[in-house]
Design a protein around this motif. Structure first.
Motif, mmCIF file in Angstrom:
data_model
loop_
_atom_site.group_PDB
_atom_site.id
_atom_site.type_symbol
_atom_site.label_atom_id
_atom_site.label_comp_id
_atom_site.label_asym_id
_atom_site.label_seq_id
_atom_site.Cartn_x
_atom_site.Cartn_y
_atom_site.Cartn_z
ATOM 1 N N VAL A 253 26.472 34.971 -8.822
ATOM 2 C CA VAL A 253 26.331 36.253 -8.132
ATOM 3 C C VAL A 253 26.208 35.994 -6.640
ATOM 4 N N LEU A 254 27.074 36.641 -5.861
ATOM 5 C CA LEU A 254 27.051 36.548 -4.408
ATOM 6 C C LEU A 254 26.511 37.858 -3.864
ATOM 7 N N ALA A 255 25.358 37.822 -3.238
ATOM 8 C CA ALA A 255 24.728 39.020 -2.685
ATOM 9 C C ALA A 255 24.405 38.763 -1.222
ATOM 10 N N GLY A 256 24.105 39.838 -0.494
ATOM 11 C CA GLY A 256 23.719 39.643 0.891
ATOM 12 C C GLY A 256 24.207 40.730 1.809
ATOM 13 N N THR A 257 23.955 40.542 3.089
ATOM 14 C CA THR A 257 24.289 41.546 4.088
ATOM 15 C C THR A 257 25.794 41.636 4.276
ATOM 16 N N GLN B 64 23.502 31.816 -11.585
ATOM 17 C CA GLN B 64 23.134 31.353 -10.256
ATOM 18 C C GLN B 64 23.338 32.483 -9.249
ATOM 19 N N ILE B 65 22.356 32.710 -8.410
ATOM 20 C CA ILE B 65 22.420 33.777 -7.413
ATOM 21 C C ILE B 65 22.370 33.162 -6.021
ATOM 22 N N TYR B 66 23.229 33.661 -5.134
ATOM 23 C CA TYR B 66 23.212 33.233 -3.734
ATOM 24 C C TYR B 66 23.035 34.467 -2.848
ATOM 25 N N PHE B 67 22.176 34.327 -1.849
ATOM 26 C CA PHE B 67 21.942 35.398 -0.891
ATOM 27 C C PHE B 67 22.461 34.955 0.470
ATOM 28 N N GLY C 94 15.249 40.461 3.262
ATOM 29 C CA GLY C 94 16.538 41.144 3.241
ATOM 30 C C GLY C 94 17.179 41.189 1.877
ATOM 31 N N PHE C 95 16.596 40.477 0.909
ATOM 32 C CA PHE C 95 17.164 40.437 -0.436
ATOM 33 C C PHE C 95 16.630 41.624 -1.249
ATOM 34 N N PHE C 96 17.339 42.724 -1.199
ATOM 35 C CA PHE C 96 16.988 43.922 -1.963
ATOM 36 C C PHE C 96 15.524 44.318 -1.790
ATOM 37 N N ASP C 97 15.054 44.272 -0.536
ATOM 38 C CA ASP C 97 13.679 44.651 -0.255
ATOM 39 C C ASP C 97 13.587 45.980 0.501
ATOM 40 N N GLN C 98 14.720 46.678 0.609
ATOM 41 C CA GLN C 98 14.731 47.911 1.377
ATOM 42 C C GLN C 98 13.878 49.002 0.731
ATOM 43 N N LYS C 99 13.864 49.054 -0.608
ATOM 44 C CA LYS C 99 13.060 50.068 -1.283
ATOM 45 C C LYS C 99 11.590 49.913 -0.927
ATOM 46 N N GLY C 100 11.101 48.683 -0.909
ATOM 47 C CA GLY C 100 9.710 48.443 -0.528
ATOM 48 C C GLY C 100 9.436 48.891 0.892
ATOM 49 N N GLN C 101 10.391 48.605 1.789
ATOM 50 C CA GLN C 101 10.228 49.012 3.184
ATOM 51 C C GLN C 101 10.210 50.532 3.305
ATOM 52 N N ASP C 102 11.120 51.202 2.579
ATOM 53 C CA ASP C 102 11.162 52.664 2.628
ATOM 54 C C ASP C 102 9.877 53.276 2.083
ATOM 55 N N LEU C 103 9.340 52.703 1.004
ATOM 56 C CA LEU C 103 8.097 53.216 0.438
ATOM 57 C C LEU C 103 6.931 53.038 1.412
ATOM 58 N N THR D 57 28.250 41.502 -5.076
ATOM 59 C CA THR D 57 27.594 42.776 -5.334
ATOM 60 C C THR D 57 26.569 43.121 -4.266
ATOM 61 N N HIS D 58 26.344 44.430 -4.103
ATOM 62 C CA HIS D 58 25.271 44.942 -3.264
ATOM 63 C C HIS D 58 24.240 45.668 -4.124
ATOM 64 N N SER D 59 24.258 45.419 -5.408
ATOM 65 C CA SER D 59 23.399 46.149 -6.340
ATOM 66 C C SER D 59 22.326 45.253 -6.939
ATOM 67 N N GLU D 60 21.067 45.624 -6.719
ATOM 68 C CA GLU D 60 19.978 44.906 -7.378
ATOM 69 C C GLU D 60 19.997 45.154 -8.885
ATOM 70 N N HIS D 61 20.569 46.292 -9.302
ATOM 71 C CA HIS D 61 20.595 46.632 -10.722
ATOM 72 C C HIS D 61 21.560 45.717 -11.491
ATOM 73 N N ILE D 62 22.673 45.350 -10.865
ATOM 74 C CA ILE D 62 23.586 44.381 -11.484
ATOM 75 C C ILE D 62 22.854 43.069 -11.731
ATOM 76 N N ILE D 63 22.124 42.604 -10.708
ATOM 77 C CA ILE D 63 21.387 41.349 -10.826
ATOM 78 C C ILE D 63 20.284 41.462 -11.866
ATOM 79 N N ASP D 64 19.557 42.568 -11.850
ATOM 80 C CA ASP D 64 18.467 42.743 -12.812
ATOM 81 C C ASP D 64 18.990 42.744 -14.244
ATOM 82 N N GLY D 65 20.088 43.476 -14.481
ATOM 83 C CA GLY D 65 20.655 43.506 -15.824
ATOM 84 C C GLY D 65 21.106 42.142 -16.285
#
Length: 359
Positions: A25-29, A307-310, A337-346, A284-292
């Motif tokens: 999985v390739l994730a990131g900005t 294997q996940i790369y950010f 920066g790794f799918f932490d935006q929800k925490g920041q918004d909260l 992917t830009h989806s944390e849900h893909i990674i979680d599943g």
């Protein structure tokens, strides 16, 4: 299986060595190099199949490159006899592709290849897949195009060939038709979907009609949402690859047009494909893909196969963080920066509420 890819002087990377797994999985900005890795694999695959002295970069990548100089890193180092190179590590061999720009053939690259790629089918689905259409093109026997075209025809073709999928992917028994397997996985991901396909070989088109339990009559794809059409090509390509002995599937943004719950189930499907022997590489830009995917890997006790790369970009360079998945599906680290935006918004919402309460 491709165990590792090494990139030198290609686009944003002066040097990158990336071990690959059964599911990578390739994730990131944005603009941090994820697509560059995918394009390196595509160009290497196209070069391995090339019979001439040149490879067309635009044709191999499926996008207009413009000038080939755009393919060379601005911070490049010297490479003997070339401008950039890839090294592909397979199970028992290393294959090197060295490319050189020919100024007289602006859209083509001369290359030198050491070693021979073994037989391996590589299918690629880009982010801009074909949406709902009244009918779809037909006639390309063994291929799904990068935009997902020809998927409906391939379902019809697979039924005619009585093509089977591995037992681990057969949700209703392995004696079912290929189309039934596709429908079952569409249901598993989206819920309550059925379809029928028919091909007009004179007009070279395939018609598909969708239905569900509450619909009295099947409807055209144009009367459904984008999610159904986008997912059809992914499920079809995945099961088609699983029916082959050696196959790799590259997918950009499998989460497009899907509800978060469906994104999570898509991640589980991709992990099941990897378990069935398909090497899957996902951007992917989806944390849900990674979680599943990590949930499914943990359930099957296959977390060593994911294997996940950010990818994170700074002013100076691009950093690639390797994130492992333990036996419980937990991540080894959670870089900034790794799918932490929800925490920041909260936190921002909490601060707004606290400020309002104080006034």
């Amino acid at each position: 299986m491709i165990n590792c890819i090494e990139i030198k002087n290609f686009k944003c990377f002066d040097h990158l060595k990336l071990p690959l797994s059964k599911l990578t999985v390739l994730a990131g900005t944005n603009a941090a190099g994820k697509s560059t890795v995918m394009q390196a694999l595509l160009l290497a695959d196209a070069t391995a199949r090339e019979k001439g002295d040149y490879v067309d970069a635009s044709e191999a990548l499926g996008v207009a490159v413009g000038g080939p100089k755009a393919l060379i890193s601005q911070n490049r180092t010297e490479i003997p006899e070339g401008d950039f190179l890839f090294k592909i590590q397979l199970e028992e061999m290393m294959i090197t592709f060295v490319y050189k720009i020919d100024k007289l053939m602006s859209l083509k690259l001369s290359y030198r290849q050491s070693g021979k790629m073994p037989d391996n089918k590589l299918l690629y689905l880009n982010a801009e897949r074909l949406g709902p259409r009244i009918s779809y093109p037909a006639g390309i026997d063994e291929e799904i195009l990068s935009n997902g075209a020809n998927a409906a025809f391939l379902i019809d073709r697979a039924d005619m060939q009585q093509r089977q999928v591995p037992d681990c992917l057969a949700l209703s028994g392995n004696k079912s038709k290929f189309s039934v397997h596709v429908e079952n996985w569409m249901n598993a991901i989206l819920g309550d979907v059925n379809f029928s396909v028919s091909t007009d070989y004179v007009k070279a088109i395939t018609d598909i009609r969708y239905g569900n339990e509450v619909a009295e009559e099947p409807v055209l794809p144009t009367m459904t949402g984008f999610g159904i059409s986008y997912i059809l090509s992914i499920v079809t390509a995945g099961l088609w690859c699983a029916s082959l002995e050696h196959a790799s599937l590259l997918i950009e943004n499998p989460e497009a047009h899907l509800h978060p719950a469906a994104q999570s189930r898509m991640g589980k499907f991709l992990e099941c494909l990897a378990d069935a022997g398909v090497q899957v590489i996902v951007e992917t830009h989806s944390e849900h893909i990674i979680d599943g995917a990590r949930i499914q890997a943990a359930l099957m006790k296959r977390t060593d196969d994911i294997q996940i790369y950010f990818f994170a970009k700074s002013k100076e360079s691009i950093q690639v963080n390797k994130i492992d998945v333990d036996k419980n599906g937990e991540l080894s680290e959670w870089p900034k920066g790794f799918f932490d935006q929800k925490g920041q918004d909260l936190r921002d919402l909490f601060e707004i509420r606290r400020t309002h309460a104080s006034h």
